[in-house]
Design a protein around this motif. Structure first.
Motif, PDB file in Angstrom:
ATOM      1  N   PHE A  85      -6.184   3.459   1.568  1.00  0.00           N
ATOM      2  CA  PHE A  85      -6.246   4.904   1.735  1.00  0.00           C
ATOM      3  C   PHE A  85      -5.745   5.579   0.479  1.00  0.00           C
ATOM      4  CE2 PHE A  85      -5.572   2.900   5.789  1.00  0.00           C
ATOM      5  CZ  PHE A  85      -6.521   3.508   6.592  1.00  0.00           C
ATOM      6  N   ARG A  86      -6.254   6.771   0.241  1.00  0.00           N
ATOM      7  CA  ARG A  86      -5.807   7.579  -0.895  1.00  0.00           C
ATOM      8  C   ARG A  86      -5.559   8.998  -0.387  1.00  0.00           C
ATOM      9  NH1 ARG A  86      -8.770   7.004  -6.495  1.00  0.00           N
ATOM     10  NH2 ARG A  86      -7.195   5.394  -6.583  1.00  0.00           N
ATOM     11  N   PHE A  87      -4.346   9.519  -0.661  1.00  0.00           N
ATOM     12  CA  PHE A  87      -3.989  10.855  -0.199  1.00  0.00           C
ATOM     13  C   PHE A  87      -3.353  11.651  -1.327  1.00  0.00           C
ATOM     14  CE2 PHE A  87      -4.127   8.571   3.799  1.00  0.00           C
ATOM     15  CZ  PHE A  87      -4.692   9.494   4.662  1.00  0.00           C
ATOM     16  N   ASN A  88      -3.445  12.961  -1.217  1.00  0.00           N
ATOM     17  CA  ASN A  88      -2.726  13.856  -2.096  1.00  0.00           C
ATOM     18  C   ASN A  88      -1.269  13.826  -1.632  1.00  0.00           C
ATOM     19  OD1 ASN A  88      -1.438  16.175  -3.199  1.00  0.00           O
ATOM     20  ND2 ASN A  88      -3.423  17.155  -3.491  1.00  0.00           N
ATOM     21  N   TYR A  89      -0.386  13.331  -2.464  1.00  0.00           N
ATOM     22  CA  TYR A  89       1.000  13.139  -2.048  1.00  0.00           C
ATOM     23  C   TYR A  89       1.708  14.452  -1.759  1.00  0.00           C
ATOM     24  CZ  TYR A  89       3.078  14.593  -6.464  1.00  0.00           C
ATOM     25  OH  TYR A  89       3.488  15.324  -7.541  1.00  0.00           O
ATOM     26  N   LYS A  90       1.258  15.557  -2.339  1.00  0.00           N
ATOM     27  CA  LYS A  90       1.938  16.830  -2.117  1.00  0.00           C
ATOM     28  C   LYS A  90       1.869  17.248  -0.645  1.00  0.00           C
ATOM     29  CE  LYS A  90       1.674  18.566  -6.778  1.00  0.00           C
ATOM     30  NZ  LYS A  90       1.454  19.725  -7.618  1.00  0.00           N
ATOM     31  N   TYR A  91       0.747  16.972   0.007  1.00  0.00           N
ATOM     32  CA  TYR A  91       0.635  17.297   1.428  1.00  0.00           C
ATOM     33  C   TYR A  91       1.536  16.392   2.269  1.00  0.00           C
ATOM     34  CZ  TYR A  91      -3.440  19.963  -0.065  1.00  0.00           C
ATOM     35  OH  TYR A  91      -4.269  20.852  -0.692  1.00  0.00           O
ATOM     36  N   LEU A  92       1.521  15.101   1.950  1.00  0.00           N
ATOM     37  CA  LEU A  92       2.392  14.174   2.677  1.00  0.00           C
ATOM     38  C   LEU A  92       3.863  14.549   2.488  1.00  0.00           C
ATOM     39  CD1 LEU A  92       0.613  10.795   1.924  1.00  0.00           C
ATOM     40  CD2 LEU A  92       0.872  11.875   4.157  1.00  0.00           C
ATOM     41  N   ASP A  93       4.232  14.902   1.282  1.00  0.00           N
ATOM     42  CA  ASP A  93       5.605  15.278   0.979  1.00  0.00           C
ATOM     43  C   ASP A  93       6.046  16.468   1.840  1.00  0.00           C
ATOM     44  OD1 ASP A  93       8.030  15.214  -0.943  1.00  0.00           O
ATOM     45  OD2 ASP A  93       7.302  17.277  -1.141  1.00  0.00           O
ATOM     46  N   LYS A  94       5.210  17.475   1.926  1.00  0.00           N
ATOM     47  CA  LYS A  94       5.558  18.668   2.718  1.00  0.00           C
ATOM     48  C   LYS A  94       5.711  18.341   4.198  1.00  0.00           C
ATOM     49  CE  LYS A  94       3.411  22.012  -0.400  1.00  0.00           C
ATOM     50  NZ  LYS A  94       4.619  22.402  -1.046  1.00  0.00           N
ATOM     51  N   ILE A  95       4.870  17.452   4.705  1.00  0.00           N
ATOM     52  CA  ILE A  95       4.944  17.070   6.114  1.00  0.00           C
ATOM     53  C   ILE A  95       6.191  16.234   6.387  1.00  0.00           C
ATOM     54  CG2 ILE A  95       3.850  15.681   7.919  1.00  0.00           C
ATOM     55  CD1 ILE A  95       1.126  16.433   6.598  1.00  0.00           C
ATOM     56  N   ILE A  96       6.388  15.194   5.594  1.00  0.00           N
ATOM     57  CA  ILE A  96       7.479  14.248   5.848  1.00  0.00           C
ATOM     58  C   ILE A  96       8.845  14.904   5.657  1.00  0.00           C
ATOM     59  CG2 ILE A  96       8.425  11.982   5.245  1.00  0.00           C
ATOM     60  CD1 ILE A  96       5.633  11.992   6.603  1.00  0.00           C
ATOM     61  N   LYS A  97       8.941  15.909   4.798  1.00  0.00           N
ATOM     62  CA  LYS A  97      10.214  16.624   4.625  1.00  0.00           C
ATOM     63  C   LYS A  97      10.672  17.300   5.910  1.00  0.00           C
ATOM     64  CE  LYS A  97      10.287  17.614  -0.301  1.00  0.00           C
ATOM     65  NZ  LYS A  97      10.122  18.639  -1.342  1.00  0.00           N
ATOM     66  N   LEU A  98       9.754  17.591   6.801  1.00  0.00           N
ATOM     67  CA  LEU A  98      10.093  18.244   8.071  1.00  0.00           C
ATOM     68  C   LEU A  98      10.591  17.259   9.122  1.00  0.00           C
ATOM     69  CD1 LEU A  98       6.957  20.560   8.344  1.00  0.00           C
ATOM     70  CD2 LEU A  98       9.255  21.213   7.589  1.00  0.00           C
ATOM     71  N   ALA A  99      10.413  15.974   8.865  1.00  0.00           N
ATOM     72  CA  ALA A  99      10.718  14.946   9.866  1.00  0.00           C
ATOM     73  C   ALA A  99      12.154  14.450   9.740  1.00  0.00           C
ATOM     74  CB  ALA A  99       9.755  13.772   9.706  1.00  0.00           C
ATOM     75  N   SER A 100      12.625  13.914  10.844  1.00  0.00           N
ATOM     76  CA  SER A 100      13.868  13.156  10.841  1.00  0.00           C
ATOM     77  C   SER A 100      13.621  11.955  11.745  1.00  0.00           C
ATOM     78  CB  SER A 100      15.039  13.996  11.356  1.00  0.00           C
ATOM     79  OG  SER A 100      14.797  14.412  12.674  1.00  0.00           O
ATOM     80  N   GLY A 101      14.135  10.834  11.370  1.00  0.00           N
ATOM     81  CA  GLY A 101      13.850   9.632  12.165  1.00  0.00           C
ATOM     82  C   GLY A 101      12.521   9.021  11.763  1.00  0.00           C
ATOM     83  N   PHE A 102      11.743   8.649  12.755  1.00  0.00           N
ATOM     84  CA  PHE A 102      10.480   7.964  12.495  1.00  0.00           C
ATOM     85  C   PHE A 102       9.293   8.906  12.630  1.00  0.00           C
ATOM     86  CE2 PHE A 102      13.309   4.501  13.450  1.00  0.00           C
ATOM     87  CZ  PHE A 102      12.922   3.534  12.546  1.00  0.00           C
ATOM     88  N   VAL A 103       8.223   8.575  11.883  1.00  0.00           N
ATOM     89  CA  VAL A 103       6.953   9.272  12.025  1.00  0.00           C
ATOM     90  C   VAL A 103       5.903   8.274  12.465  1.00  0.00           C
ATOM     91  CG1 VAL A 103       7.469  11.069  10.329  1.00  0.00           C
ATOM     92  CG2 VAL A 103       6.322   9.002   9.581  1.00  0.00           C
ATOM     93  N   TYR A 104       4.931   8.768  13.213  1.00  0.00           N
ATOM     94  CA  TYR A 104       3.788   7.966  13.630  1.00  0.00           C
ATOM     95  C   TYR A 104       2.586   8.447  12.829  1.00  0.00           C
ATOM     96  CZ  TYR A 104       6.805   7.136  17.678  1.00  0.00           C
ATOM     97  OH  TYR A 104       7.863   6.828  18.494  1.00  0.00           O
ATOM     98  N   TRP A 105       1.974   7.526  12.091  1.00  0.00           N
ATOM     99  CA  TRP A 105       0.804   7.857  11.291  1.00  0.00           C
ATOM    100  C   TRP A 105      -0.398   7.219  11.960  1.00  0.00           C
ATOM    101  CZ3 TRP A 105       0.470   6.640   5.336  1.00  0.00           C
ATOM    102  CH2 TRP A 105      -0.537   7.409   4.764  1.00  0.00           C
ATOM    103  N   GLU A 106      -1.238   8.039  12.574  1.00  0.00           N
ATOM    104  CA  GLU A 106      -2.417   7.559  13.292  1.00  0.00           C
ATOM    105  C   GLU A 106      -3.582   7.493  12.321  1.00  0.00           C
ATOM    106  OE1 GLU A 106      -2.986  10.140  16.660  1.00  0.00           O
ATOM    107  OE2 GLU A 106      -0.936   9.813  17.365  1.00  0.00           O
ATOM    108  N   LEU A 107      -4.053   6.269  12.090  1.00  0.00           N
ATOM    109  CA  LEU A 107      -5.083   6.039  11.079  1.00  0.00           C
ATOM    110  C   LEU A 107      -6.386   5.562  11.695  1.00  0.00           C
ATOM    111  CD1 LEU A 107      -2.813   4.169   8.524  1.00  0.00           C
ATOM    112  CD2 LEU A 107      -3.795   6.446   8.210  1.00  0.00           C
ATOM    113  N   ASN A 108      -7.477   5.936  11.040  1.00  0.00           N
ATOM    114  CA  ASN A 108      -8.814   5.469  11.363  1.00  0.00           C
ATOM    115  C   ASN A 108      -9.436   4.935  10.083  1.00  0.00           C
ATOM    116  OD1 ASN A 108      -9.256   6.124  14.240  1.00  0.00           O
ATOM    117  ND2 ASN A 108      -8.814   8.199  13.563  1.00  0.00           N
TER     118      ASN A 108
END
Length: 135
Positions: A85-108
């Motif tokens: 997979f290839r993603f724009n890290y800036k979007y991931l960074d903004k999302i993950i900064k809001l999290a605490s604990g674990f995140v679930y990444w649902e992939l297809n």
């Protein structure tokens, strides 16, 4: 401050949200954010991910300035046909900064949208599109 109420129907956003997934990757948000930020130093906007036997390899695409690869041990439920997979890290960074604990990444498939959810808050859903790979 002013506002305007407009008549009309809200767009059918549910139509673009995937109704299923091939795999769910469970990742510690702190480790994920740290890895993304470390790898992004060598990238303008793009970060590559390879999911292989419970290890998420995070890297910057080959560039003249160098690069790095960070491996995270993750929990994977399900199986993917395409594991790159290839993603724009800036979007991931903004999302993950809001999290605490674990995140679930649902992939297809690597050309379909994926969803990120927070383990501790079920009222958040983030839709993120992968970038087209050069491969």
């Amino acid at each position: 401050l002013s506002g305007t109420v407009t008549d009309g129907s809200f767009p059918r956003y549910q139509a673009i949200i995937p109704q299923g997934h091939d795999a769910i990757v469970t990742i510690d948000s702190f480790d994920f954010l740290t890895a993304i930020n470390a790898v992004s130093i060598f990238s303008e906007h793009v970060v590559d991910f390879v999911l292989d036997d419970g290890v998420l390899h995070i890297s910057s695409p080959d560039s003249e300035g160098g690069g790095t690869v960070i491996d995270l041990v993750v929990k994977v439920d399900g199986q993917l046909n395409k594991n790159t997979f290839r993603f724009n890290y800036k979007y991931l960074d903004k999302i993950i900064k809001l999290a605490s604990g674990f995140v679930y990444w649902e992939l297809n498939d690597n050309e379909k949208p994926s969803i990120i959810r927070f383990a501790d808050r079920d009222n958040f859903l983030f839709l993120i599109m992968p970038l087209m790979s050069r491969e």
